[in-house]
Scaffold this motif. Structure first.
Motif, short mmCIF file in Angstrom:
data_model
loop_
_atom_site.label_atom_id
_atom_site.label_comp_id
_atom_site.label_asym_id
_atom_site.label_seq_id
_atom_site.Cartn_x
_atom_site.Cartn_y
_atom_site.Cartn_z
N ARG A 185 1.15 5.60 37.47
CA ARG A 185 2.34 5.34 38.29
C ARG A 185 2.61 6.51 39.23
O ARG A 185 2.96 6.31 40.39
N ALA A 186 2.47 7.72 38.71
CA ALA A 186 2.69 8.90 39.55
C ALA A 186 1.66 8.95 40.68
O ALA A 186 2.00 9.26 41.83
N GLN A 187 0.42 8.60 40.39
CA GLN A 187 -0.60 8.55 41.43
C GLN A 187 -0.25 7.51 42.49
O GLN A 187 -0.45 7.73 43.68
N SER A 188 0.27 6.38 42.06
CA SER A 188 0.61 5.32 43.01
C SER A 188 1.75 5.75 43.93
O SER A 188 1.92 5.18 45.01
N LEU A 189 2.52 6.75 43.52
CA LEU A 189 3.59 7.30 44.36
C LEU A 189 3.09 8.46 45.22
O LEU A 189 3.86 9.07 45.96
N GLY A 190 1.80 8.75 45.13
CA GLY A 190 1.21 9.76 45.99
C GLY A 190 1.10 11.15 45.39
O GLY A 190 0.69 12.09 46.07
N PHE A 191 1.46 11.31 44.12
CA PHE A 191 1.36 12.62 43.50
C PHE A 191 -0.10 12.94 43.17
O PHE A 191 -0.85 12.07 42.73
N THR A 192 -0.49 14.18 43.38
CA THR A 192 -1.83 14.63 43.04
C THR A 192 -1.90 14.88 41.53
O THR A 192 -0.86 14.96 40.86
N LEU A 193 -3.11 15.03 41.02
CA LEU A 193 -3.24 15.29 39.59
C LEU A 193 -2.59 16.62 39.20
O LEU A 193 -2.00 16.74 38.13
N ALA A 194 -2.67 17.61 40.08
CA ALA A 194 -2.01 18.89 39.80
C ALA A 194 -0.49 18.70 39.72
O ALA A 194 0.17 19.25 38.84
N GLU A 195 0.06 17.91 40.65
CA GLU A 195 1.49 17.64 40.62
C GLU A 195 1.88 16.83 39.38
O GLU A 195 2.92 17.06 38.78
N ILE A 196 1.01 15.91 39.00
CA ILE A 196 1.27 15.08 37.82
C ILE A 196 1.28 15.95 36.57
O ILE A 196 2.09 15.74 35.67
N SER A 197 0.41 16.93 36.52
CA SER A 197 0.41 17.85 35.39
C SER A 197 1.78 18.51 35.25
O SER A 197 2.32 18.60 34.15
N GLY A 198 2.34 18.93 36.37
CA GLY A 198 3.69 19.51 36.34
C GLY A 198 4.74 18.50 35.93
O GLY A 198 5.65 18.83 35.16
N LEU A 199 4.61 17.28 36.43
CA LEU A 199 5.57 16.23 36.07
C LEU A 199 5.52 15.92 34.57
O LEU A 199 6.54 15.70 33.94
N LEU A 200 4.32 15.92 34.02
CA LEU A 200 4.18 15.66 32.59
C LEU A 200 4.87 16.75 31.76
O LEU A 200 5.48 16.45 30.74
N GLN A 201 4.80 17.97 32.23
CA GLN A 201 5.49 19.05 31.53
C GLN A 201 7.00 18.90 31.64
O GLN A 201 7.74 19.22 30.72
N LEU A 202 7.46 18.39 32.78
CA LEU A 202 8.90 18.21 32.99
C LEU A 202 9.43 16.96 32.30
O LEU A 202 10.62 16.85 32.04
N ALA A 203 8.53 16.01 32.00
CA ALA A 203 8.95 14.73 31.43
C ALA A 203 9.59 14.87 30.06
O ALA A 203 10.34 14.00 29.63
N ASP A 204 9.31 15.96 29.39
CA ASP A 204 9.84 16.14 28.04
C ASP A 204 11.25 16.72 28.01
O ASP A 204 11.90 16.71 26.97
N GLY A 205 11.71 17.24 29.12
CA GLY A 205 13.02 17.90 29.13
C GLY A 205 14.00 17.24 30.07
O GLY A 205 13.77 16.15 30.57
N HIS A 206 15.10 17.92 30.28
CA HIS A 206 16.16 17.43 31.18
C HIS A 206 16.04 18.19 32.49
O HIS A 206 16.73 19.18 32.72
N CYS A 207 15.12 17.75 33.34
CA CYS A 207 14.78 18.48 34.56
C CYS A 207 14.91 17.61 35.79
O CYS A 207 14.12 17.72 36.72
N CYS A 208 15.88 16.74 35.82
CA CYS A 208 16.00 15.79 36.92
C CYS A 208 16.08 16.49 38.27
O CYS A 208 15.48 16.05 39.24
N ALA A 209 16.80 17.58 38.36
CA ALA A 209 16.95 18.29 39.63
C ALA A 209 15.60 18.80 40.12
O ALA A 209 15.30 18.72 41.32
N GLU A 210 14.79 19.31 39.22
CA GLU A 210 13.48 19.82 39.60
C GLU A 210 12.54 18.69 40.03
O GLU A 210 11.82 18.80 41.01
N VAL A 211 12.57 17.60 39.28
CA VAL A 211 11.74 16.44 39.63
C VAL A 211 12.20 15.86 40.97
O VAL A 211 11.38 15.50 41.81
#
Length: 132
Positions: free
Chosen positions: A56-82
């Protein structure tokens, strides 16, 4: 206990190929479990959710490097950063759209020159590409 999945079963449930799963493992996006007694790796069913997140993240244009960061943020409350990452991605997309529109217009102009060209020995597009 929840039934573990083979790599083929994991890939099928996620709607991707086995080689894609392996590629994501090499990129560090998905853990590679150790081999079970039978010599085959077994995956937890929650890994399907992770693979779908990646797609899904790829379909929104995120690179694998960016997705790696998103996966790390997915576990916490980081809406502002995302949100900030998404805003940056939108800006990149807008820049690409502007460039694509310029290419579209240039190619259409060249096509019209071809349509108006009565010289069968030259092509306006090739002539442009051959310019010094």
């Amino acid at each position: 206990m929840t039934e573990q999945l083979s790599i083929g079963g994991l890939a099928a449930l996620a709607g991707i190929g086995v080689e894609t799963v392996r590629y994501y493992q090499r990129q560090g996006l998905l853990e590679q479990p150790s081999k079970a007694a039978g010599g085959q790796r077994r995956y937890a069913p929650d890994q399907v959710k992770r693979l779908r997140f990646i797609k899904r993240a790829q379909s929104l244009g995120f690179t694998l490097a960016e997705i790696s960061g998103l996966l790390q943020l997915a576990d916490g409350h980081c809406c502002a950063e995302v949100r900030s990452l998404a805003i940056h991605k939108v800006q990149l997309i807008e820049t690409k759209l502007t460039a694509l529109l310029a290419m579209h217009q240039a190619l259409n102009g060249l096509i019209h020159k071809c349509d108006a060209n009565s010289d069968t020995m030259s092509c306006p597009i090739i002539d442009l590409l051959n310019r010094n």
